[in-house]
Design a protein around this motif. Structure first.
Motif, PDB file in Angstrom:
ATOM      1  N   GLU A  14       0.840  -1.179   0.000  1.00  0.00           N
ATOM      2  CA  GLU A  14       0.000   0.000   0.000  1.00  0.00           C
ATOM      3  C   GLU A  14       0.877   1.230   0.000  1.00  0.00           C
ATOM      4  OE1 GLU A  14      -2.291  -0.133   3.535  1.00  0.00           O
ATOM      5  OE2 GLU A  14      -0.601   0.206   4.875  1.00  0.00           O
ATOM      6  N   PRO A  16       0.727   5.961  -0.873  1.00  0.00           N
ATOM      7  CA  PRO A  16       0.101   7.086  -1.568  1.00  0.00           C
ATOM      8  C   PRO A  16       0.556   7.121  -3.030  1.00  0.00           C
ATOM      9  CG  PRO A  16       1.938   7.855  -0.282  1.00  0.00           C
ATOM     10  CD  PRO A  16       1.807   6.404   0.025  1.00  0.00           C
ATOM     11  N   CYS A  41      -4.133  -0.595  -9.677  1.00  0.00           N
ATOM     12  CA  CYS A  41      -5.418  -0.054  -9.193  1.00  0.00           C
ATOM     13  C   CYS A  41      -6.135   0.697 -10.321  1.00  0.00           C
ATOM     14  CB  CYS A  41      -5.206   0.861  -7.996  1.00  0.00           C
ATOM     15  SG  CYS A  41      -4.531   0.015  -6.549  1.00  0.00           S
ATOM     16  N   LYS A  65      -7.121   5.141  -5.768  1.00  0.00           N
ATOM     17  CA  LYS A  65      -7.427   4.942  -4.345  1.00  0.00           C
ATOM     18  C   LYS A  65      -8.145   3.619  -4.174  1.00  0.00           C
ATOM     19  CE  LYS A  65      -8.814   8.264  -1.788  1.00  0.00           C
ATOM     20  NZ  LYS A  65      -9.594   9.389  -1.175  1.00  0.00           N
ATOM     21  N   ARG A  87      -3.067  -1.367  -2.294  1.00  0.00           N
ATOM     22  CA  ARG A  87      -4.029  -0.387  -1.767  1.00  0.00           C
ATOM     23  C   ARG A  87      -3.415   1.002  -1.868  1.00  0.00           C
ATOM     24  NH1 ARG A  87      -5.760   2.477   2.749  1.00  0.00           N
ATOM     25  NH2 ARG A  87      -3.870   1.941   3.931  1.00  0.00           N
ATOM     26  N   TYR A  89      -3.845   5.111  -1.174  1.00  0.00           N
ATOM     27  CA  TYR A  89      -4.582   6.068  -0.331  1.00  0.00           C
ATOM     28  C   TYR A  89      -3.928   7.424  -0.479  1.00  0.00           C
ATOM     29  CZ  TYR A  89      -0.683   5.219   2.856  1.00  0.00           C
ATOM     30  OH  TYR A  89       0.574   5.095   3.403  1.00  0.00           O
ATOM     31  N   HIS A  90      -4.713   8.482  -0.166  1.00  0.00           N
ATOM     32  CA  HIS A  90      -4.239   9.861  -0.236  1.00  0.00           C
ATOM     33  C   HIS A  90      -3.991  10.371   1.174  1.00  0.00           C
ATOM     34  CE1 HIS A  90      -6.144  10.609  -4.456  1.00  0.00           C
ATOM     35  NE2 HIS A  90      -5.329   9.551  -4.409  1.00  0.00           N
ATOM     36  N   GLU A 142     -10.078   2.012   5.136  1.00  0.00           N
ATOM     37  CA  GLU A 142     -10.601   3.106   4.311  1.00  0.00           C
ATOM     38  C   GLU A 142     -11.701   2.634   3.380  1.00  0.00           C
ATOM     39  OE1 GLU A 142      -8.840   6.658   1.444  1.00  0.00           O
ATOM     40  OE2 GLU A 142      -7.507   5.167   2.376  1.00  0.00           O
ATOM     41  N   HIS A 146     -15.408   4.426   2.796  1.00  0.00           N
ATOM     42  CA  HIS A 146     -16.021   4.791   1.528  1.00  0.00           C
ATOM     43  C   HIS A 146     -17.401   4.172   1.370  1.00  0.00           C
ATOM     44  CE1 HIS A 146     -12.938   7.124  -0.484  1.00  0.00           C
ATOM     45  NE2 HIS A 146     -12.012   6.282  -0.023  1.00  0.00           N
TER      46      HIS A 146
END
Length: 899
Positions: A14, A16, A41, A65, A87, A89-90, A142, A146
């Protein structure tokens, strides 16, 4: 097609956007060029992908994301699959944190009303509840956030902020009591911010009042100045200043004028010194043009335009205009030099580069191509005209001198006077050498110039529509070259030429006859040019034109070599010396068969070396059906020509040319082998020449032709079985004709003398005289046969049985006829006749054919039989006496004892 890629591992799992990801798996591509796609992704990450091996790829993640597959696509395996997920993520990123995406550097609004934090650390937002999250290591998934809040966000600055998202993300492990305490903290913080505005004003009342008093005083002063000086007080001040300046100028007018002149002079000198390069540019351009240093002119002019091209100074514009005039003359000079030929490729490229740098109008590169092509074409035509005129002059001079030459010179097979061609090169051969050299030396520059033009090497705007025109410019010189060569050395092939044929000219007809020995040299010249064209990697259409010419030239060269050999062999009868050679296998031959074999060997070797041995990109000559048929006809003509030479030897000088008597009887004339008054000569008599020619024919058919057949096969030719069979058949027919001619000359006179000799002295078979010996006519028959035997044996002993067999048969037939014509035999006549016939029969028994034996039997049967043994004994005594007296003659027939 290989197996599809499979991703089995990823590190880290995972991160960013911009995270460096190591992808591992199987069949991930055979190389960097095999990798065609990589998505993480759902985001395309191929641009950052770095292929390491078929099991490892390193890339950076995209802005996606959530969780997603890692899909690898290759040319060899197609689209792959993934057994693991990444994965994305921001996260909130500050100015001091590395990121692969753009970060807005504007400071963020804090919760404090009307205030902005001046510290960079304000980018990191504090928890509004005032609670610590140090012990909260486990983050809330996360993906579930969502799902719970599809349209929400946990960012405090976002318009879609949802408190539930924020609490689950940061305080999902915080107790309820702590959350209540945090709520109370948040309420107190908000109330304190509202009270802060009023307390600020209360604490600073004195300062605020002072500022208001200062503003009131300034207003009053400004209104008083307006009443005293008006609305624009600076006008009077400006007027006073102007008056002061005028008065001051009156005091220093002369000094200032001199100063202005000095300053102007100084400035002019400074300008001249500073811009010396510009003012000397026109002269420098002319000087460098004379020196041929065009690059220096172009660089100086470009520098001047960059410095002063946009200047509005009149003198600068005037100097630049002068320079431009000289540069225009330089352009015209370079364009003229571009059209001057000959010129090397490097010189042309340099001129084109200079014209491009001068921004000359038109397309100088294409003009150079057209000029080069036209120069080659004009050079070929001029060369043709020069050599054609020279050959025409030479032909006229030769025609004038021909009557004088015929008096002393020997005629050649073509009808002209024999010349030493090795010391006098024909004009057509010189023409072939020169035009081949022109194309070899000039055409590569044309082709390379065109390649440089269309490849962008010349830095000009390439007009791709001119490719068809360039093709014509390339094909025209090659087509013209082949047409001119065909007109000079292969005029019979012009019917297959292109429409260029009318401009090829017509060479004097007699000149082509002398090219035979030079054709291999011409072929080598054309092949050398062809090899140079092949190295240029020309299109096949251009090479095929020259290839077709070389094929026709090879075919013509082969034909000419064989025809020359055929003509040489036909004239071998002039080289006959009649010197007979003997060996163990074949006797009575001369040098003619050996000369035949030597000439055939020479022709075969020359044709193989110069024609059959194909070079680069040349078709095998003997794979063409027409060439095979032509070769077979040429070989057959070559071998048959020897038979024509032998036939000329045998039948051109017949018996009438020799002043000899036809009488062959010792009793009524001179015998053939003892002719009186015959003059000595180095040339044998015609009958011996017939025998020698017959021997040469048999030797050629039996020994030379098989060796010639093996010679062709050894040198890679098709088997000449048909040609050898035709030559053998022709020699066999010639053998029969010569033998018949010889027998006619020997047998007929010999047989014709038997009857006159038999009845010489009015002899009658009805005689009463007792016989005492064999009659002279019988001995004469044997003596004449001995003469024939000696003549044949002297030339070729193997011919003796054939010749004597036919003669004995003719003699036996004549004796049978004569004996059957006798009307009456007495006893003594019968004894005499039987002794004569048996003497001839027994002496020639080794050469008696079945037909001759039949004739001897018929002759004996025509004689009345002898019934008395005493009469038979008398005949035996006569034969015994004959053997004793004719012992030497009997030895000639291979029998010393007799029957």
């Amino acid at each position: 097609m290989g197996p599809p890629p499979v991703v089995t591992g990823i590190s880290p799992k995972e991160g960013p956007p911009g995270t460096k990801v190591t992808v591992r798996g199987e069949f991930l591509g055979t190389g960097p060029m095999d990798l065609t796609g990589l998505t993480i992704c759902g985001c395309d990450c191929l641009l950052s992908a770095e292929w390491k091996s078929k099991n490892k790829i390193i890339a950076r993640s995209g802005p996606g994301k959530g969780r997603g597959d890692i899909i690898v696509t290759t040319r060899s395996g197609g689209k792959g699959t993934s057994t693991v997920q990444f994965r994305g993520y921001h996260e909130t990123i500050g100015p001091m944190k590395e990121s692969a995406v753009w970060v807005e550097e504007a400071p963020l609004q804090t919760l404090a009303w009307g205030r902005r934090s001046l510290s960079p650390t304000s980018y990191q937002q504090e928890d509004p509840l005032g609670l610590s999250v140090e012990g909260n290591d486990k983050k809330f998934p996360e993906e579930e956030l969502h799902e719970l809040f599809p349209e929400g966000s946990g960012d405090l600055t976002s318009e879609q902020f949802v408190a539930g998202w924020f609490l689950l993300e940061h305080h999902h492990a915080t107790s309820f009591d702590d959350l209540k305490a945090g709520l109370a903290f948040l309420r107190r913080k908000v109330e304190s911010q509202k009270e802060g505005q009023l307390s600020f004003l209360k604490a600073n009342v004195g300062s605020v009042m002072d500022q208001l008093d200062t503003l009131t005083i300034l207003k009053e002063k400004f209104e008083a100045d307006i009443k005293e000086y008006g609305s624009d007080p600076t006008a009077k001040v400006e007027e006073a200043i102007q008056v002061s300046m005028k008065e001051a100028n009156k005091l220093f007018e002369e000094v200032l004028a001199r100063r202005d002149r000095a300053d102007a002079t100084r400035n002019a000198l400074g300008v001249l010194q500073r811009f010396k390069f510009l003012f000397s540019l026109p002269v420098s351009i002319e000087r460098n043009i004379k020196k041929g240093e065009y690059d220096v002119v172009i660089n100086d002019f470009a520098r001047a335009k960059n410095l002063f091209g946009s200047s509005d100074v009149p003198v600068f514009k005037k100097v630049l205009a002068e320079a431009e005039l000289r540069v225009a003359k330089l352009q015209e000079l370079l364009q003229n030099k571009l059209k001057e030929m000959p010129c090397t490729l490097e010189e042309q490229k340099k001129i084109i580069r200079n014209l491009v740098n001068l921004e000359a109008s038109g397309d100088p590169a294409w003009d150079a191509i057209v000029t080069h092509s036209n120069f080659i074409v004009e050079g070929l035509k001029a060369c043709k005209d020069e050599h054609m005129a020279a050959e025409k002059t030479s032909s006229e001079d030769s025609a004038k001198s021909t009557p004088h030459s015929n008096k002393f010179g020997d005629k050649t097979p073509g009808g002209g006077v024999a010349q030493d061609w090795q010391n006098s090169v024909p004009q057509r051969v010189l023409f072939v050498e020169e035009v081949s050299e022109i194309v070899t030396n000039r055409f590569p520059d044309l082709w390379k110039l065109g390649q440089a033009y269309f490849g962008g090497e010349l830095h000009v705007k390439v007009d791709t529509s001119k490719q068809a025109q360039f093709k014509r410019k390339v094909l025209t010189p090659i087509d013209l070259l082949c047409g001119l060569l065909r007109a000079a050395i292969l005029p019979h092939t012009l019917d297959r030429m292109s429409p260029l044929r009318p401009g090829l000219g017509v060479w004097p007809a007699p000149g082509a006859d002398s090219l035979g020995p030079w054709l291999p040299h011409c072929l080598r010249c054309v092949r050398s040019t062809y090899a140079g064209l092949i190295r240029l990697d020309l299109p096949g259409e251009a090479l095929d034109i020259v290839g077709c010419l070389i094929f026709d030239l090879r075919l013509h060269c082969m034909s000419t070599q064989f025809i020359q050999g055929t003509e040489y062999i036909k004239l071998l009868h002039k080289k006959e010396t009649w010197i007979i050679e003997f060996d163990a296998d074949y006797s009575g031959i001369t040098q003619l068969p050996s000369q035949l074999e030597a000439k055939v060997r020479e022709v075969v070797r020359l044709v193989k070396e110069s024609v059959l041995a194909g070079e680069q990109r040349e078709a095998a000559l003997l794979e063409d059906g027409g060439a095979q048929r032509q070769l077979a006809a040429l070989v057959q003509g070559l071998l048959l020509s020897f038979g024509q030479a032998l036939e000329t030897l045998a039948f051109s000088n017949n018996a009438s040319h020799d002043d000899h008597s036809n009488a062959v009887s010792q009793l009524i004339g001179s015998p053939a082998v003892y002719r009186a008054g015959e003059k000595e000569s180095h040339c044998p008599v015609w009958e011996q020449r017939l025998l020698t020619t017959l021997s040469n024919s048999r030797y050629t058919a039996a020994a030379v032709l098989p060796r010639v057949s093996e010679l062709f096969v050894q040198h890679g030719y098709p088997s000449p079985a048909a040609a050898v069979a035709a030559a053998t058949s022709a020699l066999a027919s010639l053998d029969r004709s010569i033998l018949e001619m010889y027998l006619e000359q020997k047998s007929d006179p010999l047989v014709g003398t038997i009857e006159p000799s038999m009845y010489l002295g009015r002899f009658d078979w009805d005689t009463a005289l007792r016989p005492v010996d064999v009659q002279p006519y019988a001995k004469e028959i044997l003596t004449n046969m001995v003469g024939v035997h000696a003549e044949v044996h002297r030339v070729n002993p193997s011919l003796v049985p054939r010749v004597l067999g036919q003669i004995v048969e003719s003699v036996a037939e004549e004796l049978s006829r004569l004996m059957s014509c006798v009307t009456r035999f007495s006893l003594q006549g019968s004894q005499q006749a039987r002794a004569d016939v048996r003497a001839v029969q027994e002496t020639a028994r080794l050469y008696t054919t079945p037909a001759a034996q039949t004739f001897f039997t018929e002759a004996l049967e025509a004689i009345p039989p002898l019934n008395n043994p005493a009469d038979e004994e008398l005949v035996s005594q006569l034969l015994a006496r004959f053997r004793a007296r004719m012992r030497l003659q009997l030895l000639c027939f291979g029998d010393a004892q007799g029957p």
